[in-house]
Scaffold this motif. Structure first.
Motif, PDB file in Angstrom:
ATOM      1  N   MET A 196      20.981  11.791   5.760  1.00  0.00           N
ATOM      2  CA  MET A 196      19.710  12.097   5.098  1.00  0.00           C
ATOM      3  C   MET A 196      18.888  10.855   4.860  1.00  0.00           C
ATOM      4  N   CYS A 197      17.576  11.064   4.827  1.00  0.00           N
ATOM      5  CA  CYS A 197      16.688   9.977   4.442  1.00  0.00           C
ATOM      6  C   CYS A 197      15.500  10.545   3.674  1.00  0.00           C
ATOM      7  N   HIS A 198      14.862   9.685   2.912  1.00  0.00           N
ATOM      8  CA  HIS A 198      13.692  10.045   2.116  1.00  0.00           C
ATOM      9  C   HIS A 198      12.639   8.973   2.316  1.00  0.00           C
ATOM     10  N   GLY A 199      11.427   9.290   1.896  1.00  0.00           N
ATOM     11  CA  GLY A 199      10.346   8.320   1.999  1.00  0.00           C
ATOM     12  C   GLY A 199       9.588   8.208   0.701  1.00  0.00           C
ATOM     13  N   THR A 200       8.922   7.093   0.536  1.00  0.00           N
ATOM     14  CA  THR A 200       8.084   6.848  -0.625  1.00  0.00           C
ATOM     15  C   THR A 200       6.879   6.033  -0.168  1.00  0.00           C
ATOM     16  N   SER A 201       5.746   6.294  -0.784  1.00  0.00           N
ATOM     17  CA  SER A 201       4.512   5.623  -0.388  1.00  0.00           C
ATOM     18  C   SER A 201       3.879   4.918  -1.572  1.00  0.00           C
ATOM     19  N   CYS A 202       3.416   3.697  -1.331  1.00  0.00           N
ATOM     20  CA  CYS A 202       2.815   2.885  -2.384  1.00  0.00           C
ATOM     21  C   CYS A 202       1.632   2.085  -1.849  1.00  0.00           C
ATOM     22  N   ILE A 203       0.676   1.848  -2.747  1.00  0.00           N
ATOM     23  CA  ILE A 203      -0.365   0.856  -2.511  1.00  0.00           C
ATOM     24  C   ILE A 203       0.144  -0.384  -3.230  1.00  0.00           C
ATOM     25  N   LYS A 204       0.378  -1.462  -2.496  1.00  0.00           N
ATOM     26  CA  LYS A 204       0.970  -2.652  -3.103  1.00  0.00           C
ATOM     27  C   LYS A 204      -0.060  -3.768  -3.225  1.00  0.00           C
ATOM     28  N   ILE A 205       0.012  -4.458  -4.359  1.00  0.00           N
ATOM     29  CA  ILE A 205      -0.946  -5.499  -4.692  1.00  0.00           C
ATOM     30  C   ILE A 205      -0.207  -6.837  -4.818  1.00  0.00           C
ATOM     31  N   TYR A 206      -0.746  -7.859  -4.162  1.00  0.00           N
ATOM     32  CA  TYR A 206      -0.175  -9.210  -4.179  1.00  0.00           C
ATOM     33  C   TYR A 206      -1.275 -10.208  -4.527  1.00  0.00           C
ATOM     34  N   ASN A 207      -0.873 -11.381  -5.005  1.00  0.00           N
ATOM     35  CA  ASN A 207      -1.857 -12.442  -5.186  1.00  0.00           C
ATOM     36  C   ASN A 207      -2.028 -13.176  -3.856  1.00  0.00           C
ATOM     37  N   LEU A 208      -2.884 -14.187  -3.830  1.00  0.00           N
ATOM     38  CA  LEU A 208      -3.152 -14.890  -2.573  1.00  0.00           C
ATOM     39  C   LEU A 208      -1.980 -15.729  -2.082  1.00  0.00           C
ATOM     40  N   LYS A 209      -0.993 -15.947  -2.960  1.00  0.00           N
ATOM     41  CA  LYS A 209       0.220 -16.668  -2.556  1.00  0.00           C
ATOM     42  C   LYS A 209       1.331 -15.703  -2.150  1.00  0.00           C
ATOM     43  N   ASN A 210       0.968 -14.449  -1.943  1.00  0.00           N
ATOM     44  CA  ASN A 210       1.885 -13.380  -1.520  1.00  0.00           C
ATOM     45  C   ASN A 210       2.956 -13.052  -2.552  1.00  0.00           C
ATOM     46  N   LYS A 211       2.628 -13.276  -3.815  1.00  0.00           N
ATOM     47  CA  LYS A 211       3.541 -12.893  -4.893  1.00  0.00           C
ATOM     48  C   LYS A 211       3.164 -11.483  -5.341  1.00  0.00           C
ATOM     49  N   PHE A 212       4.173 -10.619  -5.431  1.00  0.00           N
ATOM     50  CA  PHE A 212       3.965  -9.221  -5.798  1.00  0.00           C
ATOM     51  C   PHE A 212       3.450  -9.104  -7.223  1.00  0.00           C
ATOM     52  N   ILE A 213       2.343  -8.377  -7.404  1.00  0.00           N
ATOM     53  CA  ILE A 213       1.759  -8.164  -8.731  1.00  0.00           C
ATOM     54  C   ILE A 213       2.139  -6.792  -9.269  1.00  0.00           C
ATOM     55  N   GLY A 214       2.042  -5.772  -8.411  1.00  0.00           N
ATOM     56  CA  GLY A 214       2.347  -4.415  -8.840  1.00  0.00           C
ATOM     57  C   GLY A 214       1.972  -3.413  -7.771  1.00  0.00           C
ATOM     58  N   GLU A 215       2.092  -2.120  -8.143  1.00  0.00           N
ATOM     59  CA  GLU A 215       1.856  -1.088  -7.141  1.00  0.00           C
ATOM     60  C   GLU A 215       1.400   0.212  -7.777  1.00  0.00           C
ATOM     61  N   TYR A 216       0.808   1.034  -6.932  1.00  0.00           N
ATOM     62  CA  TYR A 216       0.467   2.403  -7.269  1.00  0.00           C
ATOM     63  C   TYR A 216       1.372   3.279  -6.415  1.00  0.00           C
ATOM     64  N   TYR A 217       2.295   3.974  -7.041  1.00  0.00           N
ATOM     65  CA  TYR A 217       3.164   4.900  -6.323  1.00  0.00           C
ATOM     66  C   TYR A 217       2.357   6.169  -6.086  1.00  0.00           C
ATOM     67  N   VAL A 218       2.198   6.564  -4.816  1.00  0.00           N
ATOM     68  CA  VAL A 218       1.388   7.739  -4.501  1.00  0.00           C
ATOM     69  C   VAL A 218       2.196   8.870  -3.887  1.00  0.00           C
ATOM     70  N   GLY A 219       3.475   8.666  -3.667  1.00  0.00           N
ATOM     71  CA  GLY A 219       4.339   9.730  -3.168  1.00  0.00           C
ATOM     72  C   GLY A 219       4.265   9.923  -1.674  1.00  0.00           C
ATOM     73  N   LEU A 220       3.324  10.724  -1.214  1.00  0.00           N
ATOM     74  CA  LEU A 220       3.226  11.066   0.198  1.00  0.00           C
ATOM     75  C   LEU A 220       2.364  10.074   0.974  1.00  0.00           C
ATOM     76  N   PRO A 221       2.670   9.852   2.246  1.00  0.00           N
ATOM     77  CA  PRO A 221       1.855   8.924   3.041  1.00  0.00           C
ATOM     78  C   PRO A 221       0.404   9.386   3.172  1.00  0.00           C
ATOM     79  N   GLU A 222       0.156  10.695   3.089  1.00  0.00           N
ATOM     80  CA  GLU A 222      -1.201  11.220   3.159  1.00  0.00           C
ATOM     81  C   GLU A 222      -2.050  10.781   1.960  1.00  0.00           C
TER      82      GLU A 222
END
Length: 174
Positions: free
Chosen positions: A92-118
């Motif tokens: 089995m496998c599952h999927g998750t979709s997010c809008i991911k936000i980084y700073n200009l040094k590519n450090k992860f700031i946070g995300e919006y979990y949106v569920g479906l790729p659509e």
């Protein structure tokens, strides 16, 4: 003898507690590495497609770099979308979709979990995340816009049908 018992108890306790610390599985590590590759290559609109599960019948993961958004306070953010497909059991496998936000040094700031790729936006234009196409399930999705010019919104609404849509919230990174 008493000192050895305390030391032994302390070590045993630390080993026990460390077993509860979250660890990233190999697929998550591959995802992070792949997202960093997209950020470093800095090619707006490019899709990166990966098969992290190596399982027949599972979708591929898709990472898309959308570009750099600037807010009115001159803060800049790198934005990418991520549809991550991962294993949950041998078959089995599952999927998750997010809008991911980084700073200009590519450090992860946070995300919006949106569920479906659509539910992922298609592009970033003029500091706005936009949806360029409607879907069968969401015939008015194109009306959705996420304005980043005032900073990262705590939440936003994307219309789906005349009856409603979806709210998505920002989650800070660790």
């Amino acid at each position: 003898m008493k000192v050895h018992f305390r030391t032994y108890s302390l070590i045993l306790g630390l080993v026990f507690l460390s077993s509860f610390l979250p660890t990233k599985d190999p697929e998550e590590k591959q995802l992070e590495k792949s997202e960093l590759k997209a950020l470093k290559e800095n090619i707006v609109g490019k899709k990166y497609i990966y098969d992290f599960t190596h399982k027949k019948g599972c979708n591929n993961s898709v990472i898309k770099y959308l570009g750099i958004a600037r807010d009115n306070n001159k803060k800049q953010y790198k934005v990418l979308t991520s549809f991550f497909v991962f294993s949950t059991s041998p078959d089995m496998c599952h999927g998750t979709s997010c809008i991911k936000i980084y700073n200009l040094k590519n450090k992860f700031i946070g995300e919006y979990y949106v569920g479906l790729p659509e539910s992922l936006p298609d592009a970033l234009k003029n500091n706005k995340l936009i949806y360029t196409e409607n879907t069968k399930e969401c015939p008015i999705r194109k009306q959705g816009v996420i304005d980043l010019s005032k900073g990262l919104p705590k939440e936003f609404f994307i219309p789906c049908t005349k009856e409603g849509g979806d709210f998505f919230s920002f989650q800070k990174g660790k």
